[in-house]
Design a protein around this motif. Sequence first.
Motif, PDB file in Angstrom:
ATOM      1  N   LEU A   1      -0.792  -5.092   2.484  1.00  0.00           N
ATOM      2  CA  LEU A   1      -1.525  -3.885   2.840  1.00  0.00           C
ATOM      3  C   LEU A   1      -1.378  -2.791   1.804  1.00  0.00           C
ATOM      4  CD1 LEU A   1      -0.673  -3.733   6.648  1.00  0.00           C
ATOM      5  CD2 LEU A   1      -2.807  -4.485   5.584  1.00  0.00           C
ATOM      6  N   VAL A   2      -0.336  -2.873   0.996  1.00  0.00           N
ATOM      7  CA  VAL A   2      -0.128  -1.843  -0.018  1.00  0.00           C
ATOM      8  C   VAL A   2      -0.547  -2.419  -1.360  1.00  0.00           C
ATOM      9  CG1 VAL A   2       1.554  -0.376  -1.180  1.00  0.00           C
ATOM     10  CG2 VAL A   2       1.764  -0.831   1.264  1.00  0.00           C
ATOM     11  N   ARG A   3      -1.619  -1.914  -1.885  1.00  0.00           N
ATOM     12  CA  ARG A   3      -2.111  -2.347  -3.191  1.00  0.00           C
ATOM     13  C   ARG A   3      -1.496  -1.473  -4.272  1.00  0.00           C
ATOM     14  NH1 ARG A   3      -2.872  -6.903  -1.500  1.00  0.00           N
ATOM     15  NH2 ARG A   3      -4.604  -7.315  -0.157  1.00  0.00           N
ATOM     16  N   LYS A   4      -2.050  -1.465  -5.441  1.00  0.00           N
ATOM     17  CA  LYS A   4      -1.520  -0.661  -6.545  1.00  0.00           C
ATOM     18  C   LYS A   4      -1.472   0.803  -6.129  1.00  0.00           C
ATOM     19  CE  LYS A   4      -1.786  -0.015 -11.446  1.00  0.00           C
ATOM     20  NZ  LYS A   4      -0.403  -0.078 -11.705  1.00  0.00           N
ATOM     21  N   LEU A   5      -0.290   1.374  -6.241  1.00  0.00           N
ATOM     22  CA  LEU A   5      -0.079   2.757  -5.808  1.00  0.00           C
ATOM     23  C   LEU A   5      -0.340   3.710  -6.963  1.00  0.00           C
ATOM     24  CD1 LEU A   5       3.226   2.143  -3.877  1.00  0.00           C
ATOM     25  CD2 LEU A   5       1.029   2.678  -2.855  1.00  0.00           C
ATOM     26  N   PRO A   6      -1.048   4.793  -6.704  1.00  0.00           N
ATOM     27  CA  PRO A   6      -1.229   5.797  -7.758  1.00  0.00           C
ATOM     28  C   PRO A   6       0.107   6.422  -8.132  1.00  0.00           C
ATOM     29  CG  PRO A   6      -2.656   6.241  -5.867  1.00  0.00           C
ATOM     30  CD  PRO A   6      -1.730   5.133  -5.477  1.00  0.00           C
ATOM     31  N   GLN A   7       0.139   7.061  -9.289  1.00  0.00           N
ATOM     32  CA  GLN A   7       1.371   7.655  -9.788  1.00  0.00           C
ATOM     33  C   GLN A   7       1.984   8.610  -8.767  1.00  0.00           C
ATOM     34  OE1 GLN A   7       1.297   8.953 -13.798  1.00  0.00           O
ATOM     35  NE2 GLN A   7       3.099  10.236 -13.598  1.00  0.00           N
ATOM     36  N   GLY A   8       3.293   8.418  -8.546  1.00  0.00           N
ATOM     37  CA  GLY A   8       4.037   9.306  -7.665  1.00  0.00           C
ATOM     38  C   GLY A   8       3.776   9.134  -6.187  1.00  0.00           C
ATOM     39  N   SER A   9       3.129   8.041  -5.785  1.00  0.00           N
ATOM     40  CA  SER A   9       2.721   7.930  -4.386  1.00  0.00           C
ATOM     41  C   SER A   9       3.604   7.004  -3.554  1.00  0.00           C
ATOM     42  CB  SER A   9       1.274   7.435  -4.312  1.00  0.00           C
ATOM     43  OG  SER A   9       1.181   6.142  -4.869  1.00  0.00           O
ATOM     44  N   LEU A  10       4.721   6.545  -4.089  1.00  0.00           N
ATOM     45  CA  LEU A  10       5.552   5.627  -3.317  1.00  0.00           C
ATOM     46  C   LEU A  10       6.198   6.307  -2.118  1.00  0.00           C
ATOM     47  CD1 LEU A  10       6.635   2.811  -2.943  1.00  0.00           C
ATOM     48  CD2 LEU A  10       8.519   3.386  -4.464  1.00  0.00           C
ATOM     49  N   THR A  19       0.679   1.506   6.916  1.00  0.00           N
ATOM     50  CA  THR A  19       0.824   0.393   5.969  1.00  0.00           C
ATOM     51  C   THR A  19       1.894  -0.604   6.399  1.00  0.00           C
ATOM     52  OG1 THR A  19       2.494   1.501   4.604  1.00  0.00           O
ATOM     53  CG2 THR A  19       0.160   1.876   4.031  1.00  0.00           C
ATOM     54  N   GLY A  20       2.891  -0.176   7.137  1.00  0.00           N
ATOM     55  CA  GLY A  20       3.987  -1.061   7.521  1.00  0.00           C
ATOM     56  C   GLY A  20       4.991  -1.286   6.404  1.00  0.00           C
ATOM     57  N   LEU A  21       4.820  -0.582   5.276  1.00  0.00           N
ATOM     58  CA  LEU A  21       5.719  -0.774   4.139  1.00  0.00           C
ATOM     59  C   LEU A  21       7.159  -0.432   4.497  1.00  0.00           C
ATOM     60  CD1 LEU A  21       6.195  -1.404   1.143  1.00  0.00           C
ATOM     61  CD2 LEU A  21       5.571   0.966   0.634  1.00  0.00           C
ATOM     62  N   ALA A  22       7.372   0.699   5.136  1.00  0.00           N
ATOM     63  CA  ALA A  22       8.738   1.111   5.472  1.00  0.00           C
ATOM     64  C   ALA A  22       9.401   0.107   6.414  1.00  0.00           C
ATOM     65  CB  ALA A  22       8.738   2.503   6.092  1.00  0.00           C
ATOM     66  N   ASP A  23       8.661  -0.375   7.406  1.00  0.00           N
ATOM     67  CA  ASP A  23       9.241  -1.344   8.342  1.00  0.00           C
ATOM     68  C   ASP A  23       9.619  -2.635   7.627  1.00  0.00           C
ATOM     69  OD1 ASP A  23       9.002   0.368  10.506  1.00  0.00           O
ATOM     70  OD2 ASP A  23       7.010  -0.377  11.056  1.00  0.00           O
ATOM     71  N   SER A  24       8.769  -3.099   6.731  1.00  0.00           N
ATOM     72  CA  SER A  24       9.070  -4.314   5.971  1.00  0.00           C
ATOM     73  C   SER A  24      10.296  -4.113   5.092  1.00  0.00           C
ATOM     74  CB  SER A  24       7.878  -4.703   5.103  1.00  0.00           C
ATOM     75  OG  SER A  24       6.764  -4.996   5.913  1.00  0.00           O
ATOM     76  N   LEU A  25      10.375  -2.957   4.442  1.00  0.00           N
ATOM     77  CA  LEU A  25      11.526  -2.680   3.584  1.00  0.00           C
ATOM     78  C   LEU A  25      12.810  -2.515   4.393  1.00  0.00           C
ATOM     79  CD1 LEU A  25       9.926  -0.246   0.982  1.00  0.00           C
ATOM     80  CD2 LEU A  25      10.640  -2.611   0.605  1.00  0.00           C
ATOM     81  N   ARG A  26      12.712  -2.001   5.605  1.00  0.00           N
ATOM     82  CA  ARG A  26      13.908  -1.874   6.457  1.00  0.00           C
ATOM     83  C   ARG A  26      14.479  -3.246   6.811  1.00  0.00           C
ATOM     84  NH1 ARG A  26      10.768   2.391   8.791  1.00  0.00           N
ATOM     85  NH2 ARG A  26      11.656   4.374   8.135  1.00  0.00           N
TER      86      ARG A  26
END
Length: 192
Positions: A1-10, A19-26
């Motif tokens: 769900l998270v594609r190429k992130l623009p600069q400074g957007s992490l 996006t579920g990114l934080a849950d996956s990283l946890r």
Amino acid sequence: LVRKLPQGSLVPAIGDAKTGLADSLRVVRTNIIYGSADARPRVLAFTSASPGEGKSTVAAGLAILFAQNKARVLLIDGDLRRPTLHQLLAVPQSPGLAGLLSTEGPVSLVARAGPVRGLDVVPAGAPLALSAERLGSEAMKTLVQQARDRYDWVIIDSPPALGLSDAAVIATLADGIVVVCSGDKTPRQAVR
């Protein structure tokens, strides 16, 4: 769900629940903390088989989550050929690791504040062609030892493992290695 992130957007991407990114990283963070029967690894090297599989995003994302959990974290961009962490975190690329490893005499760890409290960053600096020699130097070993003494977690983003020796050199300095792969694109043979 998270594609190429623009600069400074992490940092905002981790805060975006859609996006579920934080849950996956946890989940990854929990596995790293509690996954070893032995002592918890403190210095982690992140690599992948090939470029573009998300290792820098995962390394930086975990560093942010560790810092948000009140840990002192150092994130080192060890990809001296194609550095990207400075873009993900919107920090200047130089001065950085390449400069620290090129100095004459005793080396001293110099880090800059990252985008969240508790996270310090050593960007790669100017790209180097002969990076494996620098990464395997006594200066690099000294920097990692200094980082061990000052931080709860040291995360080193290394280049992809296939075709380059840099990741293998960095792995010798770490307590653990995290291999990031793209589930829908990385061949099993490449991961092996």
